[in-house]
Motif scaffolding. Structure first.
Motif, mmCIF file in Angstrom:
data_model
loop_
_atom_site.group_PDB
_atom_site.id
_atom_site.type_symbol
_atom_site.label_atom_id
_atom_site.label_comp_id
_atom_site.label_asym_id
_atom_site.label_seq_id
_atom_site.Cartn_x
_atom_site.Cartn_y
_atom_site.Cartn_z
ATOM 1 N N HIS A 1 -9.872 0.916 -88.389
ATOM 2 C CA HIS A 1 -8.432 1.003 -88.161
ATOM 3 C C HIS A 1 -8.082 1.737 -86.866
ATOM 4 C CE1 HIS A 1 -7.652 -0.556 -92.211
ATOM 5 N NE2 HIS A 1 -8.652 0.226 -92.600
ATOM 6 N N ILE A 2 -9.111 2.081 -86.086
ATOM 7 C CA ILE A 2 -8.863 2.754 -84.809
ATOM 8 C C ILE A 2 -8.404 1.721 -83.786
ATOM 9 C CG2 ILE A 2 -9.895 4.088 -82.931
ATOM 10 C CD1 ILE A 2 -11.954 5.098 -85.020
ATOM 11 N N VAL A 3 -7.231 1.929 -83.237
ATOM 12 C CA VAL A 3 -6.660 1.020 -82.242
ATOM 13 C C VAL A 3 -6.154 1.854 -81.074
ATOM 14 C CG1 VAL A 3 -4.901 -0.716 -81.762
ATOM 15 C CG2 VAL A 3 -5.980 -0.634 -84.026
ATOM 16 N N PRO A 4 -6.574 1.563 -79.843
ATOM 17 C CA PRO A 4 -6.056 2.323 -78.686
ATOM 18 C C PRO A 4 -4.538 2.267 -78.649
ATOM 19 C CG PRO A 4 -7.939 0.986 -78.027
ATOM 20 C CD PRO A 4 -7.599 0.571 -79.436
ATOM 21 N N GLY A 5 -3.932 3.403 -78.410
ATOM 22 C CA GLY A 5 -2.479 3.487 -78.359
ATOM 23 C C GLY A 5 -1.841 3.893 -79.667
ATOM 24 N N LYS A 6 -2.590 3.818 -80.756
ATOM 25 C CA LYS A 6 -2.081 4.244 -82.052
ATOM 26 C C LYS A 6 -1.996 5.766 -82.081
ATOM 27 C CE LYS A 6 -3.021 2.817 -86.839
ATOM 28 N NZ LYS A 6 -4.066 2.172 -87.684
ATOM 29 N N LYS A 7 -0.972 6.318 -82.690
ATOM 30 C CA LYS A 7 -0.801 7.770 -82.738
ATOM 31 C C LYS A 7 -1.643 8.351 -83.861
ATOM 32 C CE LYS A 7 3.798 7.922 -80.650
ATOM 33 N NZ LYS A 7 5.217 8.313 -80.814
ATOM 34 N N ILE A 8 -2.922 8.540 -83.583
ATOM 35 C CA ILE A 8 -3.867 9.086 -84.551
ATOM 36 C C ILE A 8 -4.029 10.578 -84.284
ATOM 37 C CG2 ILE A 8 -6.265 9.019 -85.346
ATOM 38 C CD1 ILE A 8 -6.288 6.037 -84.576
ATOM 39 N N PRO A 9 -3.922 11.407 -85.304
ATOM 40 C CA PRO A 9 -4.064 12.854 -85.084
ATOM 41 C C PRO A 9 -5.458 13.205 -84.546
ATOM 42 C CG PRO A 9 -3.192 12.382 -87.279
ATOM 43 C CD PRO A 9 -3.646 11.077 -86.712
ATOM 44 N N PRO A 10 -5.602 14.323 -83.859
ATOM 45 C CA PRO A 10 -6.919 14.778 -83.425
ATOM 46 C C PRO A 10 -7.866 14.938 -84.610
ATOM 47 C CG PRO A 10 -5.190 16.063 -82.383
ATOM 48 C CD PRO A 10 -4.524 15.233 -83.430
ATOM 49 N N MET A 11 -9.133 14.639 -84.373
ATOM 50 C CA MET A 11 -10.154 14.715 -85.416
ATOM 51 C C MET A 11 -11.156 15.821 -85.094
ATOM 52 S SD MET A 11 -9.792 12.094 -87.680
ATOM 53 C CE MET A 11 -8.343 11.013 -87.733
ATOM 54 N N TYR A 12 -11.456 16.628 -86.100
ATOM 55 C CA TYR A 12 -12.422 17.722 -85.970
ATOM 56 C C TYR A 12 -13.554 17.435 -86.950
ATOM 57 C CZ TYR A 12 -13.928 22.638 -85.432
ATOM 58 O OH TYR A 12 -14.626 23.797 -85.152
ATOM 59 N N LEU A 13 -14.713 17.039 -86.428
ATOM 60 C CA LEU A 13 -15.843 16.645 -87.268
ATOM 61 C C LEU A 13 -16.815 17.816 -87.384
ATOM 62 C CD1 LEU A 13 -16.531 13.069 -85.793
ATOM 63 C CD2 LEU A 13 -14.737 13.827 -87.388
ATOM 64 N N ARG B 1 -16.806 6.071 -81.902
ATOM 65 C CA ARG B 1 -15.753 5.086 -82.181
ATOM 66 C C ARG B 1 -14.371 5.677 -81.907
ATOM 67 N NH1 ARG B 1 -17.501 1.083 -85.931
ATOM 68 N NH2 ARG B 1 -15.352 0.300 -85.937
ATOM 69 N N LEU B 2 -14.182 6.933 -82.268
ATOM 70 C CA LEU B 2 -12.894 7.586 -82.011
ATOM 71 C C LEU B 2 -12.616 7.695 -80.518
ATOM 72 C CD1 LEU B 2 -13.180 10.421 -84.678
ATOM 73 C CD2 LEU B 2 -11.435 8.637 -84.675
ATOM 74 N N LYS B 3 -13.628 8.079 -79.762
ATOM 75 C CA LYS B 3 -13.451 8.219 -78.322
ATOM 76 C C LYS B 3 -13.129 6.885 -77.668
ATOM 77 C CE LYS B 3 -16.456 12.282 -77.966
ATOM 78 N NZ LYS B 3 -17.794 12.774 -77.535
ATOM 79 N N LYS B 4 -13.758 5.813 -78.136
ATOM 80 C CA LYS B 4 -13.460 4.487 -77.593
ATOM 81 C C LYS B 4 -12.014 4.087 -77.854
ATOM 82 C CE LYS B 4 -18.188 2.668 -77.816
ATOM 83 N NZ LYS B 4 -19.104 1.714 -78.482
ATOM 84 N N GLY B 5 -11.450 4.623 -78.927
ATOM 85 C CA GLY B 5 -10.052 4.348 -79.243
ATOM 86 C C GLY B 5 -9.093 5.366 -78.662
ATOM 87 N N ASN B 6 -9.603 6.209 -77.757
ATOM 88 C CA ASN B 6 -8.799 7.238 -77.085
ATOM 89 C C ASN B 6 -8.202 8.248 -78.056
ATOM 90 O OD1 ASN B 6 -9.217 5.983 -74.540
ATOM 91 N ND2 ASN B 6 -7.563 4.534 -74.990
ATOM 92 N N VAL B 7 -8.954 8.539 -79.124
ATOM 93 C CA VAL B 7 -8.544 9.562 -80.081
ATOM 94 C C VAL B 7 -9.217 10.879 -79.701
ATOM 95 C CG1 VAL B 7 -8.513 10.269 -82.506
ATOM 96 C CG2 VAL B 7 -8.335 7.837 -81.901
ATOM 97 N N GLU B 8 -8.451 11.954 -79.690
ATOM 98 C CA GLU B 8 -9.026 13.260 -79.410
ATOM 99 C C GLU B 8 -9.965 13.655 -80.536
ATOM 100 O OE1 GLU B 8 -7.635 17.917 -78.686
ATOM 101 O OE2 GLU B 8 -6.127 16.305 -78.741
ATOM 102 N N VAL B 9 -11.193 14.051 -80.198
ATOM 103 C CA VAL B 9 -12.175 14.406 -81.221
ATOM 104 C C VAL B 9 -13.003 15.588 -80.755
ATOM 105 C CG1 VAL B 9 -13.800 12.661 -80.346
ATOM 106 C CG2 VAL B 9 -14.085 13.556 -82.669
ATOM 107 N N LYS B 10 -13.260 16.507 -81.684
ATOM 108 C CA LYS B 10 -14.138 17.649 -81.449
ATOM 109 C C LYS B 10 -15.227 17.621 -82.519
ATOM 110 C CE LYS B 10 -12.503 21.702 -80.355
ATOM 111 N NZ LYS B 10 -12.872 21.868 -78.944
ATOM 112 N N CYS B 11 -16.446 17.951 -82.117
ATOM 113 C CA CYS B 11 -17.576 17.977 -83.038
ATOM 114 C C CYS B 11 -18.124 19.388 -83.152
ATOM 115 C CB CYS B 11 -18.686 17.034 -82.568
ATOM 116 S SG CYS B 11 -18.220 15.286 -82.589
ATOM 117 N N HIS B 12 -18.528 19.746 -84.357
ATOM 118 C CA HIS B 12 -19.110 21.068 -84.594
ATOM 119 C C HIS B 12 -20.284 20.895 -85.554
ATOM 120 C CE1 HIS B 12 -18.721 25.585 -84.992
ATOM 121 N NE2 HIS B 12 -19.589 25.280 -85.949
#
Length: 285
Positions: free
Chosen positions: A209-221, A239-250
């Protein structure tokens, strides 16, 4: 509606208060196959108000794991309650129907978040500053709700109220890269999403369901040092990064235990407050 105010939790020798709320509503026309056509909806949540005083506090909402077919909101324990109260958060742990197939879980979660959006100010929480967290299958459902958004839209829940989605030790079901569930969780997956790939698998997979331009909240994995968890979360992050979703990994390097990732959250080693600091940073503005 019933409210029980004043249930005591003996932790750190202090008295806390929890609001337990239940409401029964019936959702008609659900496509769930187990065990009936109509899925009963019940608002079943525990609210742990913060100590922040008169101002409305940020809210963290926890979705429990249990392979979609079990578990309980009691997974959010005294350590988590105290950790977030200590930084001025109201925390809420929610239940969802585990006896039904997709989309019953996510429909219930959407309805519950709508109630929280409309009502949490009465318990001292700020509905505009929500962190949506989940562990294991709960992490999957948190991500699915925030990325799919169809069920939020049906309930008129504003996804921009979610400042951060906090995913704790999720697995390959976030992307289903192999086209089918891995063997060790396949039985639970089939019970939750269906035994045949008739479209429900696709809809049940957050990454689809990741679509570039969609207002997806930042993800913290946040994930353990288990190779399976590392690979699964790195794939989801890609996959999140390809959809221009902000993501942080820990990556939590001190453990490979799936249970420790739940029960030790959000501080996995002495004096390591980096996870809390990250969560707080997304709710400041």
């Amino acid at each position: 509606m019933s409210e029980t105010d004043g249930r005591k939790i003996d932790s750190m020798r202090r008295v806390k208060y929890i609001y337990v709320l239940t409401i029964g509503i019936l959702i008609y026309g659900c496509e769930a196959e187990i065990p009936a056509r109509n899925v009963p909806y019940k608002l079943d949540i525990d609210i742990y108000p913060s100590y922040s005083g008169e101002s409305l506090s940020p809210v963290i909402i926890f979705i429990h794991g249990g392979a979609w077919t079990g578990g309980d909101k009691d997974h959010w324990g005294p350590k988590q309650i105290e950790a977030f109260r200590g930084i001025g958060f109201t925390s809420i742990s929610i239940n969802y129907p585990t006896a039904y197939r997709h989309p019953a879980h996510i429909q219930s979660i959407a309805k519950t978040l709508k109630w929280i959006q409309d009502s949490i100010h009465r318990y001292g929480g700020n509905a505009r500053k929500i962190v949506l967290a989940g562990h294991s299958a709960g992490a999957h459902l948190a991500a699915l709700a925030a990325i799919n958004q169809k069920y939020f839209a049906n309930e008129r829940f504003d996804v921009t109220n979610i400042r951060l989605v906090c995913s704790i030790d999720a697995g390959s079901y976030m992307t289903l890269d192999n086209g089918r569930p891995d063997d060790f969780y396949a039985e639970a997956y089939y019970r939750a999403a269906g035994f045949s790939n008739n479209g429900s698998w696709w809809d049940f997979t957050p990454a689809n369901h990741i679509v570039p331009g969609k207002k997806i909240p930042p993800m913290y994995l946040i994930y353990s040092n288990d190779p399976y968890r590392i690979a699964s979360n790195e794939s989801f992050a890609s996959r999140l990064k390809k959809g221009n979703v902000e993501v942080k990994c820990h990556e939590v390097t001190s453990t490979t235990s799936h249970n420790d990732m739940l029960y030790e959250f959000p501080v996995y080693s002495f004096a390591d407050s980096s996870i809390i600091q990250t969560i707080v940073s997304y709710t400041l503005n």
